[in-house]
Scaffold this active site. Structure first.
Site, PDB file in Angstrom:
ATOM      1  N   ASP A 174       0.441  -1.552   0.125  1.00  0.00           N
ATOM      2  CA  ASP A 174       0.032   0.367   0.062  1.00  0.00           C
ATOM      3  C   ASP A 174       0.938   1.118   0.203  1.00  0.00           C
ATOM      4  O   ASP A 174       1.789   0.926   0.096  1.00  0.00           O
ATOM      5  CB  ASP A 174      -0.746  -0.154   1.675  1.00  0.00           C
ATOM      6  CG  ASP A 174      -2.555   0.652   0.807  1.00  0.00           C
ATOM      7  OD1 ASP A 174      -2.005   1.964   0.109  1.00  0.00           O
ATOM      8  OD2 ASP A 174      -3.134   0.279   1.805  1.00  0.00           O
ATOM      9  N   TRP A 175       0.226   2.526  -0.629  1.00  0.00           N
ATOM     10  CA  TRP A 175       1.656   3.480  -0.097  1.00  0.00           C
ATOM     11  C   TRP A 175       1.712   3.982   0.651  1.00  0.00           C
ATOM     12  O   TRP A 175       0.991   4.095   1.843  1.00  0.00           O
ATOM     13  CB  TRP A 175       0.252   4.910  -1.033  1.00  0.00           C
ATOM     14  CG  TRP A 175       0.062   4.602  -2.248  1.00  0.00           C
ATOM     15  CD1 TRP A 175       0.339   6.088  -3.318  1.00  0.00           C
ATOM     16  CD2 TRP A 175       0.038   3.473  -2.927  1.00  0.00           C
ATOM     17  NE1 TRP A 175       0.498   5.735  -4.206  1.00  0.00           N
ATOM     18  CE2 TRP A 175      -0.002   4.172  -4.377  1.00  0.00           C
ATOM     19  CE3 TRP A 175       0.197   2.493  -3.044  1.00  0.00           C
ATOM     20  CZ2 TRP A 175      -0.388   3.325  -5.788  1.00  0.00           C
ATOM     21  CZ3 TRP A 175      -0.263   1.733  -4.340  1.00  0.00           C
ATOM     22  CH2 TRP A 175      -0.327   2.389  -5.835  1.00  0.00           C
TER      23      TRP A 175
END
Length: 856
Positions: free
Chosen positions: A278-279
């Protein structure tokens, strides 16, 4: 063409089995001759040859090896880190263009306006995997119109508590239902040559403190509840990518969790696609590289070339591990054909007309009727001439929640507009917001002799006083921003507001305060604390309390507010309870034959990045209570990603609908259901507790005291309906529940064992009512003779059944061996204990009129 049927209101166009012929479905064949040509033209812009990923083959493997042989070490290190927010890096030495990604659970939203679909929980409420596939295919077309390679969807985390701010994106509490919806969605997306990305792996079941929260969960619960939807995405739908989550699982961050990523995902399930972060969800570059992560997004923050070169030099990382990461990224690109064609299909409109049809279908199937006393719905034009709509956001199109799923559609109508358009001449529709917005209350509340003392880090204390015209405590400007509350500073600043409030009328007043969740405050009236927000608050909330005041008798008000924001964001106001419901609202309520109250959350109050409250945002509970006091024929429709508090008003409301986050066609869908043009067919994908304390996860949902950020999943397998049915408790509304405008009967259950891996369950469903409708036939399995403790019953099959009035359908469903098995931790495999099993059939976890035992 095999079928040529077009509806008056919509038409359904699909490829035939050979992908070269159109099929039309709908209830109005008399219109087909005049609409057939138009329908074909509409479908032609999106019906493209299937471009599903190719199976991994020796030819693909050989080509991947050729590409890797041409890459330098620097090329390889460059490939495994993202760039420019939503791209992989281009590698010129092998003519690899950068691959494009987009957020997309409910819309390909990253590159401007896009069609907005219903929330994931709404799609789950349809209980329709075939519809999920059509939704996925439409999203795939939207992605191809924008040149997107990876759609960052679907999210399949389990609904553990109604507080999770991201429940709206997910598919409910049951792993079997979530898996079936996910498989349909993924197959639809990937049929268009776009890789789906199933997320967030794993046990990501809350949003507060999500970078540090440590989910402590036993292996059996993990395997039986929280992983099956991921497993089905990999082993059945052959998803192209998986996204790791922010949280820790059993004290190891997901992005470096070798048990999750290597043992389960790669070894047990055989995943060969791309595992991305995920970011900014990577916390240790070398640990992530060795823990199975292939791609760090949105850029190489910790899995950097410098860090990994150091690992290669020290022997802490091998070239074989690095090559495997590149092999999986390149292999996925070859499987989907991205190296051999343009990803953008310019003939697909950005504002794809097909999406309107799909989103309307989603909304119509998902809206869930939960209460309908006295047959108030559908509205009868012979009895209901005027309908009043009340609600602070009824005139605003709320299509989805906040965060990375929030999609801005090209067009969307508010509920008021949709109802007025659909009503035509049948009903007169009136509207009033009902209650003043918070900003108005804060702006109108004047304090006499108001001063504020300011004490901040590194600054001398100061006092601002009334000489500067300070009369209001109103620096609050809404939540939003993912709940971050604006820029944050290095230390805490304390603001101490002191003043007087002069009531102009006697009686109950409502005192309201709002601030970002990281901030704290105490509100004192005449020296007594009446309202506060504490440091451990993890949800966005507007807080309020009733206070009794006397006319023209001033009271002292003090607000002690602390924030590490660079500026204060606080609002405090008072309003006379009698003034809460506006005069125009009171008038239309008295004049109306029925009232629709639209309440719930929106992108600022339910979002990624923070958890939400169980109570709906202030003052919606109060609004419902005041409306029902004036007009008992009240319909409540809720916009939310899950269950909400209903205790203050549910007994006095005859009709209740959950419209979820309904996408760009939600207003039309709600209108068609209210006016009887369509019978509701949504069924709850979760159990709706009577109070938050009744929810089995509520006692374990918050982090334990201390620095470990630990959340223990101590409810284990007994979550949702597994708890309620096993413990003989009654929720407010059970899992799988949903009313219709007709009735259904279940009869003639027969269970037949064809083999150890095929148990055939057959039964009859009849529409016993007077109009067409749909029900969800649900098959549950119980294992009373199991050697380990198991829930009383678990969902293992279901089927959406559509029937005309009086029509009967014989349903045949099949259960494989896994449907009767539990996960044996010691054997590290699924186990079936021979003995007695029970099959339950009905249309909710509480309504199972058919039951049969048999031996396995």
């Amino acid at each position: 063409m095999r079928q040529s049927v077009v509806s008056i209101l919509w038409f359904d166009c699909q490829l035939g089995p050979n992908h070269n012929q159109y099929q039309f479905k709908g209830p109005a064949p008399m219109f087909r001759s005049c609409l057939l040509t138009a329908a074909a033209l509409l479908c032609s812009v999106v019906l493209l040859p299937a471009q599903s990923p190719l199976p991994v083959s020796p030819a693909i493997r050989a080509r991947v090896d050729e590409l890797i042989a041409k890459m330098s070490v620097d090329d390889k290190l460059k490939l495994i880190g993202g760039v420019d927010g939503f791209y992989t890096q281009a590698i010129p030495s092998i003519s690899l263009k950068r691959l494009k990604m987009s957020d997309g659970p409910v819309g390909v939203r990253t590159f401007g306006p896009a069609p907005a679909y219903t929330a994931g929980v709404a799609l789950a409420a349809t209980w329709d995997p075939a519809l999920a596939e059509r939704v996925g295919a439409s999203l795939g077309d939207d992605a191809r119109a924008r040149g997107v390679n990876f759609l960052l969807a679907p999210g399949v985390n389990i609904y553990r508590s109604p507080l999770n701010g991201r429940n709206m994106e997910y598919f409910g509490e049951d792993p079997f239902l979530a898996a079936r919806i996910a498989v349909g969605y993924i197959e639809g997306v990937q049929s268009k040559g776009v890789s789906a990305t199933v997320k967030h792996f794993a046990a990501n079941n809350s949003e507060y403190d999500r970078h540090r929260i440590n989910s402590i969960i036993d292996e059996r619960t993990l395997r039986e509840l929280y992983l099956p939807a991921f497993e089905a995405a990999v082993t059945e739908a052959h998803v192209g990518a998986v996204m790791d989550s922010y949280n820790l699982v059993n004290s190891e961050h997901s992005t470096q969790n070798a048990h999750l990523n290597n043992d389960i995902l790669r070894h047990d399930w055989g995943f060969q696609g791309v595992l991305m972060s995920d970011w900014t969800a990577t916390y240790d570059g070398l640990a992530a590289a060795n823990g199975g992560l292939d791609l760090e997004m949105p850029f190489a923050k910790l899995m950097t070339p410098e860090t990994l070169k150091g690992g290669l030099g020290s022997g802490k990382l091998t070239m074989a591990v690095l090559d495997e990461k590149c092999r999986r990224i390149l292999g996925t690109a070859l499987q989907f054909g991205w190296l051999d064609r343009e990803q953008t299909i310019s003939s697909i409109p950005l504002n794809n007309p097909n999406a309107n049809r799909v989103t309307l279908e989603e909304s119509l199937e998902s809206i869930t009727l939960l209460k309908n006393e006295g047959g108030l719905l559908p509205l009868d034009p012979t009895r209901v001439k005027t309908l009043a709509i009340i609600g602070p956001e009824a005139a605003v199109a709320v299509v989805g929640g906040g965060g990375s799923s929030q999609t801005t559609p090209f067009q969307a109508d508010s509920f008021v507009a949709g109802l007025m358009q659909t009503a035509g001449t049948r009903f007169r529709v009136m509207y009033a917001p009902g209650l003043p917005p918070l900003a108005t209350i804060f702006g109108r509340t004047s304090f006499r002799n108001l001063t504020v003392g300011v004490n901040g880090k590194g600054e001398p204390p100061r006092t601002e006083n009334a000489d500067r015209g300070l009369t209001r405590i109103n620096t609050w400007n809404g939540f939003g921003g993912g709940g971050l509350g604006g820029p944050r500073g290095d230390g805490l600043t304390t603001y101490d507001y002191k003043g007087e409030y002069l009531p102009t009328a006697p009686g109950e007043h409502v005192l309201i305060a709002a601030a970002p969740e990281q901030d704290t405050y105490r509100v004192l009236v005449d020296g007594k604390e009446v309202l506060s927000q504490q440091k451990d608050s993890n949800r966005m909330a507007v807080r309020n309390v009733s206070v009794a005041l006397s006319e023209n008798q001033p009271v002292s008000v003090e607000v002690v507010y602390q924030t590490n924001g660079t500026t204060p964001r606080l609002g405090v106001g008072l309003i006379d309870s009698a003034d809460m419901l506006s005069p125009d609202a009171q008038k239309i309520l008295r004049d109306a034959d029925a009232v629709l109250v639209t309440v719930g959350f929106d992108a600022s109050t339910e979002s990624e990045g923070f958890d939400r409250t169980y109570a709906m945002p202030w003052p919606q509970n109060e609004l419902i209570q005041q409306v029902t006091a004036l007009n008992p024929k009240t319909i409540v429709s809720i916009t939310a990603g899950g269950a909400v508090e209903t205790a203050p008003w549910i007994a006095n409301v005859p009709a209740l609908l959950h419209n979820w986050y309904p996408g760009q066609q939600g207003s039309t869908a709600l209108a068609q259901i209210l006016f009887g043009d369509y019978s509701p067919e949504g069924h709850l994908p979760f159990s709706w507790e009577r109070t938050l304390d009744q929810d089995p996860a509520s006692a374990h949902y918050a982090e334990e005291p201390g620095d470990g950020r630990i959340v223990r999943y101590d409810e284990g397998l007994f979550l949702g309906y597994r708890f309620y049915t096993s413990m003989n408790q009654k929720p407010l509304f059970p899992f799988g529940f949903g009313l219709s405008y007709t009735n259904f009967a279940f009869t003639h259950l027969n269970v037949k064992k064809n083999s150890d891996d095929d148990v055939e369950v057959s039964f009859t469903v009849q529409n016993t009512g007077s109009r067409a409708g749909a029900d969800v036939a649900q098959v549950y399995v119980g294992d009373p003779s199991a050697k380990l403790k198991r829930p009383l019953m678990e969902l293992k099959q279901f089927s959406k059944v559509r029937l005309n009035a009086g029509e009967t359908q014989h349903v045949v469903l099949h259960l494989n061996k896994r449907a009767f098995s539990y996960y044996d931790v010691n054997a590290k495999n699924w186990r079936l204990d021979p003995g007695e099993f029970v099959i339950y059939v009905g249309d909710s976890s509480e309504s199972v009129p058919l039951k049969q035992s048999f031996q396995m």
